[in-house]
Design a protein around this motif. Structure first.
Motif, PDB file in Angstrom:
ATOM      1  N   SER A 155       0.833  -1.211   0.000  1.00  0.00           N
ATOM      2  CA  SER A 155       0.000   0.000   0.000  1.00  0.00           C
ATOM      3  C   SER A 155       0.863   1.255   0.000  1.00  0.00           C
ATOM      4  N   LYS A 156       1.923   1.240   0.805  1.00  0.00           N
ATOM      5  CA  LYS A 156       2.760   2.442   0.834  1.00  0.00           C
ATOM      6  C   LYS A 156       3.453   2.637  -0.511  1.00  0.00           C
ATOM      7  N   ASP A 157       3.868   1.530  -1.088  1.00  0.00           N
ATOM      8  CA  ASP A 157       4.544   1.638  -2.359  1.00  0.00           C
ATOM      9  C   ASP A 157       3.605   2.095  -3.469  1.00  0.00           C
ATOM     10  N   ASP A 158       2.362   1.645  -3.383  1.00  0.00           N
ATOM     11  CA  ASP A 158       1.357   2.135  -4.329  1.00  0.00           C
ATOM     12  C   ASP A 158       1.232   3.650  -4.228  1.00  0.00           C
ATOM     13  N   ILE A 159       1.257   4.127  -2.994  1.00  0.00           N
ATOM     14  CA  ILE A 159       1.109   5.573  -2.793  1.00  0.00           C
ATOM     15  C   ILE A 159       2.284   6.315  -3.415  1.00  0.00           C
ATOM     16  N   LEU A 160       3.489   5.864  -3.059  1.00  0.00           N
ATOM     17  CA  LEU A 160       4.666   6.554  -3.598  1.00  0.00           C
ATOM     18  C   LEU A 160       4.685   6.476  -5.120  1.00  0.00           C
ATOM     19  N   GLY A 161       4.260   5.334  -5.635  1.00  0.00           N
ATOM     20  CA  GLY A 161       4.212   5.182  -7.082  1.00  0.00           C
ATOM     21  C   GLY A 161       3.236   6.159  -7.708  1.00  0.00           C
ATOM     22  N   ALA A 162       2.055   6.300  -7.071  1.00  0.00           N
ATOM     23  CA  ALA A 162       1.041   7.204  -7.611  1.00  0.00           C
ATOM     24  C   ALA A 162       1.541   8.645  -7.581  1.00  0.00           C
ATOM     25  N   VAL A 163       2.233   8.993  -6.494  1.00  0.00           N
ATOM     26  CA  VAL A 163       2.755  10.354  -6.374  1.00  0.00           C
ATOM     27  C   VAL A 163       3.790  10.610  -7.470  1.00  0.00           C
ATOM     28  N   TRP A 164       4.618   9.609  -7.688  1.00  0.00           N
ATOM     29  CA  TRP A 164       5.634   9.712  -8.733  1.00  0.00           C
ATOM     30  C   TRP A 164       4.990   9.891 -10.107  1.00  0.00           C
ATOM     31  N   ARG A 165       4.021   9.031 -10.404  1.00  0.00           N
ATOM     32  CA  ARG A 165       3.356   9.096 -11.716  1.00  0.00           C
ATOM     33  C   ARG A 165       2.697  10.456 -11.933  1.00  0.00           C
ATOM     34  N   ASP A 166       2.243  11.065 -10.817  1.00  0.00           N
ATOM     35  CA  ASP A 166       1.578  12.363 -10.925  1.00  0.00           C
ATOM     36  C   ASP A 166       2.593  13.503 -11.087  1.00  0.00           C
ATOM     37  N   GLY A 167       3.871  13.138 -11.003  1.00  0.00           N
ATOM     38  CA  GLY A 167       4.903  14.159 -11.199  1.00  0.00           C
ATOM     39  C   GLY A 167       5.179  15.009  -9.988  1.00  0.00           C
ATOM     40  N   LYS A 168       4.677  14.606  -8.828  1.00  0.00           N
ATOM     41  CA  LYS A 168       4.943  15.362  -7.602  1.00  0.00           C
ATOM     42  C   LYS A 168       6.224  14.796  -6.974  1.00  0.00           C
ATOM     43  N   TYR A 169       7.357  15.102  -7.583  1.00  0.00           N
ATOM     44  CA  TYR A 169       8.604  14.444  -7.158  1.00  0.00           C
ATOM     45  C   TYR A 169       9.039  14.884  -5.767  1.00  0.00           C
ATOM     46  N   LEU A 170       8.732  16.128  -5.420  1.00  0.00           N
ATOM     47  CA  LEU A 170       9.110  16.599  -4.090  1.00  0.00           C
ATOM     48  C   LEU A 170       8.370  15.797  -3.026  1.00  0.00           C
ATOM     49  N   LEU A 171       7.053  15.681  -3.238  1.00  0.00           N
ATOM     50  CA  LEU A 171       6.268  14.900  -2.280  1.00  0.00           C
ATOM     51  C   LEU A 171       6.814  13.474  -2.209  1.00  0.00           C
ATOM     52  N   TRP A 172       7.141  12.938  -3.368  1.00  0.00           N
ATOM     53  CA  TRP A 172       7.661  11.574  -3.402  1.00  0.00           C
ATOM     54  C   TRP A 172       8.933  11.469  -2.567  1.00  0.00           C
ATOM     55  N   ALA A 173       9.826  12.425  -2.744  1.00  0.00           N
ATOM     56  CA  ALA A 173      11.096  12.378  -2.019  1.00  0.00           C
ATOM     57  C   ALA A 173      10.868  12.468  -0.510  1.00  0.00           C
ATOM     58  N   VAL A 174       9.996  13.397  -0.129  1.00  0.00           N
ATOM     59  CA  VAL A 174       9.704  13.530   1.302  1.00  0.00           C
ATOM     60  C   VAL A 174       9.092  12.241   1.833  1.00  0.00           C
ATOM     61  N   GLY A 175       8.173  11.671   1.037  1.00  0.00           N
ATOM     62  CA  GLY A 175       7.546  10.416   1.441  1.00  0.00           C
ATOM     63  C   GLY A 175       8.569   9.317   1.612  1.00  0.00           C
ATOM     64  N   LEU A 176       9.576   9.304   0.746  1.00  0.00           N
ATOM     65  CA  LEU A 176      10.608   8.269   0.825  1.00  0.00           C
ATOM     66  C   LEU A 176      11.451   8.448   2.095  1.00  0.00           C
ATOM     67  N   VAL A 177      11.804   9.694   2.385  1.00  0.00           N
ATOM     68  CA  VAL A 177      12.562   9.950   3.618  1.00  0.00           C
ATOM     69  C   VAL A 177      11.734   9.537   4.826  1.00  0.00           C
ATOM     70  N   ALA A 178      10.445   9.897   4.797  1.00  0.00           N
ATOM     71  CA  ALA A 178       9.569   9.521   5.907  1.00  0.00           C
ATOM     72  C   ALA A 178       9.513   8.003   6.044  1.00  0.00           C
ATOM     73  N   ALA A 179       9.575   7.297   4.917  1.00  0.00           N
ATOM     74  CA  ALA A 179       9.558   5.835   4.978  1.00  0.00           C
ATOM     75  C   ALA A 179      10.807   5.309   5.671  1.00  0.00           C
ATOM     76  N   PHE A 180      11.914   5.941   5.388  1.00  0.00           N
ATOM     77  CA  PHE A 180      13.164   5.566   6.061  1.00  0.00           C
ATOM     78  C   PHE A 180      13.022   5.772   7.571  1.00  0.00           C
ATOM     79  N   ILE A 181      12.526   6.955   7.952  1.00  0.00           N
ATOM     80  CA  ILE A 181      12.378   7.246   9.378  1.00  0.00           C
ATOM     81  C   ILE A 181      11.395   6.267  10.021  1.00  0.00           C
ATOM     82  N   THR A 182      10.336   5.953   9.272  1.00  0.00           N
ATOM     83  CA  THR A 182       9.333   5.025   9.794  1.00  0.00           C
ATOM     84  C   THR A 182       9.980   3.691  10.155  1.00  0.00           C
ATOM     85  N   ALA A 183      10.747   3.161   9.207  1.00  0.00           N
ATOM     86  CA  ALA A 183      11.405   1.881   9.473  1.00  0.00           C
ATOM     87  C   ALA A 183      12.328   2.002  10.684  1.00  0.00           C
TER      88      ALA A 183
END
Lengths: 632, 518
Positions: A396-424
């Motif tokens: 589910s999280k990967d679907d979200i990041l993928g959707a954000v990426w496809r929508d071209g919101k790369y900044l949001l994607w990057a922040v989401g990825l960092v947040a994923a790192f912190i989450t883990a």
């Protein structure tokens, strides 16, 4: 289906009424049976509704009676089952049932046992109403009612001042959000002339409404969602809500109620899709909240508070998904999150139960061998939350990041990825602090440690299985069952946004690999700091003292509110009360009374009782009158 | 016009004077038998309530016409007659009055030990006055009843009240009386003008409603009536008598005062300010709405910082009655019907809150929030009831407060969004002050002193249960109550319709007519 929909919420309502009235003197320690049976009934009926609504083009609508009927303001007490509400029904009644069963063991022997089950049943009723409503006002009813139950259950240990304060805080902060929500509902009515979902969406789709109005409506509705789903800056109530019993945290403050905001935005997808710019606000606030709360989660010592901030963060992910129009994916994450976060809370509850109430992770450690069943299930939940393949959260999280990426919101994607790192990182920090290393238990608790009873372990196992396999419901791209299932609901909104079904491309696989690697790095770092080099956290903390303090104190948001809004309201009102209400308004009234008194005293002097004075008065008066009459 | 003629007795007269009859009976036959006082008072008020319910059942909700009308000559030379009748609006308020009267008597069962005979007689005469105000269809008769209820209330506050009871009673009396003197002048002016311009010499309300007064007279009379009723509501800034009166009054007094007497103000606005002078009402909308919104927010802000529970509830009344005037002068179906429903709901919920505070006071002899704490532990049943009324009062959907408030907000929203936005702030504050009070009194560490408090007894629970039923009923199925309002409100709005586009200029008209002669 029309015949039994109403029973889905009414069963828990009946359980609530009976348990509340007879719980104290009669049902007592058997209070769990009725609510559990009622929940099982609701779950069964929800399953039936799910089977029947699958693939249906039109939702099923039932109107019980007219709730409001004043002029053009017509609001029925009506219920609507479509694919979206059906998914929500299954989550609420399913996860609810599991948690109800768990609570039997967890809450056993508590003095307010019946009260707990009564309010949990009332909550189930309210939440099911919220999901089943076919119009915004009934949604608002459920919305406020779940808030009320949350208030009661957070303050369940009401003799603790923190618990009482937390309950009140939750309600009031939510009221701030509902200030917007209520106005949004009014604006919907004034704009569309109805509050009925189907009619409103139909009119919005037809483009009958000005964009600015839609922007207003959606922003106001989103304000409500921010309160209920604890998005920055209205997130402050949720961590405090952990004062409630752990099953409450699991059900209300993780799996169901807090997702109501996500549900509401998804439900209003057509409106949000037609209001340009608002989706960006939704996504932006969601993304910011996702990383903001994750950062705070790093420094918390209380195991439940870590999970609370994690919930805030994960809700942020859901809004991130909504922000790019990935409605179904947001709901998918809502579902998987309900599984694994309920699991994590119940697992944490099992740990707390084992330690006789200890919640501070500084006083845990080395529990792996001593409560193994709790350990294994909790690790399954942690892997799911961290987004490790193939656990539910990964998909589910990967679907979200993928959707954000496809929508071209790369900044949001990057922040989401960092947040994923912190989450883990924070998730496994929690696991390592709790289960690994040397025992840091108090002397007393050391002897107390025991594995939880079966009534608690079975729910954990069920949720662990769901958290492990649940992700396969929503495989990416065309394989996604849940996306397909929800299609009839979200097709109009997708149409407005011009979104189409997509096929998996190579880039999607790359993204998946990247996010798994990032999550693995987070886990490894947590392992290095909290298992390998246990001296490191202290050193790092000392090096980064100021930053650490800011994060530990949750960026001082609470303090800021206390110093501004609360201060202004209380001190300002006090000032107005004394200086204006008492001094000016009442002062004027007293002044008037005093004036009459003075005049009376003055007038009394005229009454001297001497005839010559009166005669003088008469002549003077006569003179004046005559002069006026003659010289006019 | 002879609706409700299937009732073969003068029902409204019986309804109005039954309480007085009970009072007389006590005075004549029961002197010196203190145990019989309250029983007689209770039985009398229960029968009155039963009769009111019977009338409601017989009532035809499809028509705005006044029903159960009675007419008798009284002072024929002056055109004064004895005329009673009710429409849906007044009937709802009579139901509220008779219900709260029963509960006020039941609620003060053991708290009045001193001069009980006089106390219960006062309550019964008060009931006659209140029912009379809502049933009168003759302006003079209305005025008589309006003054009649003033006197027993004055005594109830002044004799059985708290420490500053005399101050509070005098303040209450002077404020209300100042208003009613103005009203009397306006009444005489209106009647006199009608006579002078070819009409009959009559105080009949329905006749006078059809007259249509000239601008200057209408402007001044509207202002006089409005001020009298605004004091009663009370609207900001003539509200400061209310916290004192509420706080010092004994429980029954507070319940009736908040539950019914305040509604006489808004009822008067509907019947006279709007009924007689629709054009002026339309012209005065803006300032009235502004004052209403101020009352909503201001009352809530004052409630937030009150250290005394009763004062807190009193200021919350200012806030909630602000909603009533807000909806009323929004002049649309949702606003007006919501406003009248809010009157009933406020009567139920605030009455209940005062009742609860009274029950706590009976046990602890303090009203200060700071003295309480942890009361939920020794008194769980009381805490449960209290929470329900608190939640109703802060507008939780499913309970009565929400229905009225939301309709009012929808109405105000349609008039101008800004009013709904500002009034919604009052709702946010409402949650804050009520829950904060609840937390500080019921929750937290139990104060040692209160651990031995006795929970509510059967009589007290019996007093509260009807209020719970009403709060839930209105909240879940408001249709029962709204159905009484559709016809009269439709009628009212259609009378207003020609003037609704007229706005502003009330003051200018008053000034112009002052210099230009009426």
């Amino acid at each position: 289906m029309e015949g039994y929909i109403w029973l889905i919420p009414v069963l828990p309502l009946a359980a609530f009424v009976i348990t509340l009235l007879f719980g104290k003197w009669w049902i007592k320690e058997h209070a769990h049976w009725l609510p559990i049976l009622a929940m099982a009934g609701s779950f069964g009926l929800s399953l039936a509704a799910f089977v029947q609504i699958r693939g249906a083009e039109e939702p099923v609508v039932v109107e019980l009676w007219r709730w409001f009927s004043v002029g053009s303001f017509q609001v029925p007490l009506g219920m609507q089952v479509d694919q979206l509400s059906s998914v929500m029904l299954l989550v609420v009644s399913g996860v609810g049932l599991v948690i109800f069963i768990y609570s039997k063991g967890y809450m056993h022997g508590d003095t307010g046992y019946y009260r707990f089950y009564a309010y949990m049943s009332l909550f189930a009723f309210s939440m099911l109403m919220l999901v089943l409503a076919n119009n915004y006002l009934l949604l608002y009813f459920g919305w406020e009612a779940v808030g009320l139950c949350s208030y009661y259950l957070i303050g369940y240990y009401y003799h603790k001042p923190e618990a009482a304060a937390a309950g009140k805080k939750a309600f009031i902060v939510n009221r701030v959000g509902d200030f917007g929500f209520g106005l949004g509902v009014m604006l919907v009515f004034v704009t569309f002339g109805t509050l009925d979902y189907l009619k409103v969406f139909e009119l919005a789709e037809a483009g009958a409404v000005a964009e600015t109005t839609l922007i207003g409506i959606t922003l106001l509705l989103f304000m409500g969602a921010m309160g209920k789903s604890a998005q920055f800056p209205l997130h402050v109530w949720l961590p405090d809500a952990m004062e409630g019993p752990t099953p409450v945290s699991a059900l209300i403050h993780a799996a169901t109620m807090v997702t109501a905001g996500v549900y509401m935005v998804a439900r209003s997808a057509v409106l949000f899709a037609s209001a340009p710019g608002v989706l960006l606000v939704v996504g932006g606030i969601g993304t910011f909240t996702a990383i903001f709360a994750a950062v705070i989660g790093i420094c918390q010592k209380d195991i439940k508070r870590v999970l609370a901030y994690s919930t805030v963060s994960q809700l942020g992910y859901m809004f991130m998904a909504l922000g790019v129009g990935a409605w179904a994916i947001a709901i998918f994450h809502l579902v998987t999150h309900a599984f694994f976060k309920a699991l994590l809370f119940l697992g944490a509850g099992s740990v707390i139960h084992a330690l006789g109430g200890e919640q501070n992770m500084d006083k845990m450690g080395g529990l792996r061998k001593r409560i193994p069943a709790t350990y294994y299930t909790l690790v399954a939940g942690a892997l799911a939350l961290s987004g490790i393949f193939p656990f539910a959260g990964f998909w589910s999280k990967d679907d979200i990041l993928g959707a954000v990426w496809r929508d071209g919101k790369y900044l949001l994607w990057a922040v989401g990825l960092v947040a994923a790192f912190i989450t883990a990182f924070y998730t496994f920090r929690m696991i390592f602090l709790t289960f690994f290393g040397k025992s840091r238990l108090d002397e007393d608790t050391e002897h107390h440690v025991h594995e939880s009873p079966w009534s608690m372990l079975v729910p954990l196992i069920v949720l662990a299985v769901a958290s492990t396999l649940g992700g396969f419901l929503g495989l990416p791209g065309k394989l996604g069952l849940i996306q397909h299932f929800l299609e009839p609901v979200f097709a109009p909104a997708d149409h407005i946004l011009g979104l189409h079904e997509y096929s998996l491309a190579a880039s999607d696989y790359v993204l998946m690999v990247v996010s798994v690697i990032v999550a693995m790095l987070g886990i490894v770092l947590a392992w290095y700091m909290y298992v390998r080099r246990v001296d490191l956290p202290l050193k790092v903390g000392a090096r980064l003292q100021p930053a650490y303090r800011v994060v530990y104190n949750k960026f001082y948001v609470d303090e800021f509110y206390a110093a501004t809004f609360v201060r202004v309201a209380v001190d300002g009102s006090t000032w107005v009360w004394h200086r204006f209400d008492e001094a000016v308004i009442d002062g004027a009234a007293h002044g008037l009374a005093r004036l009459w008194q003075v005049l009376g005293h003055a007038g009394r002097r005229l009454q001297t009782g001497k005839v010559q004075h009166y005669l003088l008065g008469i002549f003077v008066g006569l003179f004046v009158i005559v002069t006026v009459v003659v010289f006019r | 016009m002879s609706l409700g003629s299937d009732i073969s007795f003068p029902a409204l007269s019986v309804l109005t004077f039954l309480p007085t009859a009970g009072a007389l009976f006590m005075l004549v036959f029961l002197r010196g038998r203190p145990r019989a006082y309250k029983t007689t008072a209770l039985v009398t008020s229960v029968i009155t309530l039963g009769l009111a319910i019977y009338l409601a059942a017989k009532f035809n909700t499809r028509t705005p016409a006044f029903q159960f009308q009675e007419h008798a000559e009284w002072i024929g030379k002056l055109g004064i007659s004895y005329r009673l009748g009710v429409d849906g609006i007044s009937l709802l308020l009579i139901l509220l009055t008779t219900l709260l009267s029963v509960l006020a008597i039941l609620g003060s069962w053991n708290s009045i030990k001193d001069r009980a005979l006089a106390f219960f007689i006062s309550l019964l005469i008060l009931e006659t006055g209140m029912v009379g105000v809502f049933a009168a269809m003759d302006l003079f008769l209305f005025y008589v009843f309006w003054e009649v209820q003033l006197i027993p209330m004055y005594f109830i506050i002044g004799l059985w009240g708290g420490a500053r009871r005399v101050y509070a009673a005098v303040k209450f009396f002077l404020y209300t009386f100042a208003g009613s003197v103005l009203m009397l002048v306006a009444i005489l002016a209106v009647v006199w003008w009608n006579r002078k311009n070819g009409g009959d010499l009559t105080f009949d309300i329905l006749t006078l409603q059809r007259v249509g007064f000239p601008t200057g007279l209408a402007a001044w009379s509207f202002a006089a009536f409005f001020l009298a009723f605004a004091i009663k509501v009370p609207m900001f800034p003539v509200h400061t008598w209310l916290p004192d009166a509420h706080t010092e009054a004994p429980t029954a007094g507070s319940v009736i005062l908040a539950g019914v007497l305040l509604k006489m103000g808004t009822y008067g606005m509907i019947r006279f300010c709007i009924g007689f002078f629709p054009e002026m009402a339309a012209r005065a909308v803006l300032p009235i709405l502004i004052l209403s919104v101020i009352a909503v927010v201001y009352g809530a802000a004052m409630s937030l910082v009150q250290p005394d529970m009763k004062r807190l509830v009193a200021y919350s009344s200012v806030s909630h009655m602000g909603f009533v005037t807000l909806g009323l002068f929004a002049f649309n179906q949702q606003g007006v019907e919501g406003s009248i429903l809010q009157m009933v709901s406020h009567g139920v919920l605030t009455g209940a809150l005062f009742m609860m505070v009274g029950f706590f006071y009976d046990r602890t002899h303090t009203r200060m929030i700071a003295d309480y704490g942890g009361v939920a532990k020794p008194m769980p049943v009381a805490a449960a009831f209290f929470s329900l009324f608190v939640l109703g009062s802060l507008g939780l959907p499913g309970l009565s407060g929400f229905v009225g408030e939301f309709l009012i907000l929808v109405g105000a929203f349609q008039y101008a969004k800004v009013f709904a936005v500002l009034a919604s702030l009052g709702i946010v504050l409402g949650a804050a002050y009520l829950l904060w009070m609840y937390q500080r009194t019921m929750f937290q560490q139990a104060n040692e002193k209160w651990l031995s408090l006795k929970d509510l007894n059967a009589r007290e629970i019996l007093t509260l249960v009807p209020l719970v039923v009403m709060a839930v009923w209105i909240g879940v199925y408001p249709h029962t109550f709204l159905s009484f309002l559709h016809a009269p409100v439709d009628n009212l709005l259609s009378q207003m319709q020609p003037y609704l586009h007229e706005q502003g200029g009330l003051l200018a008209r008053m000034v112009a007519s002052f210099f230009g002669g009426f």
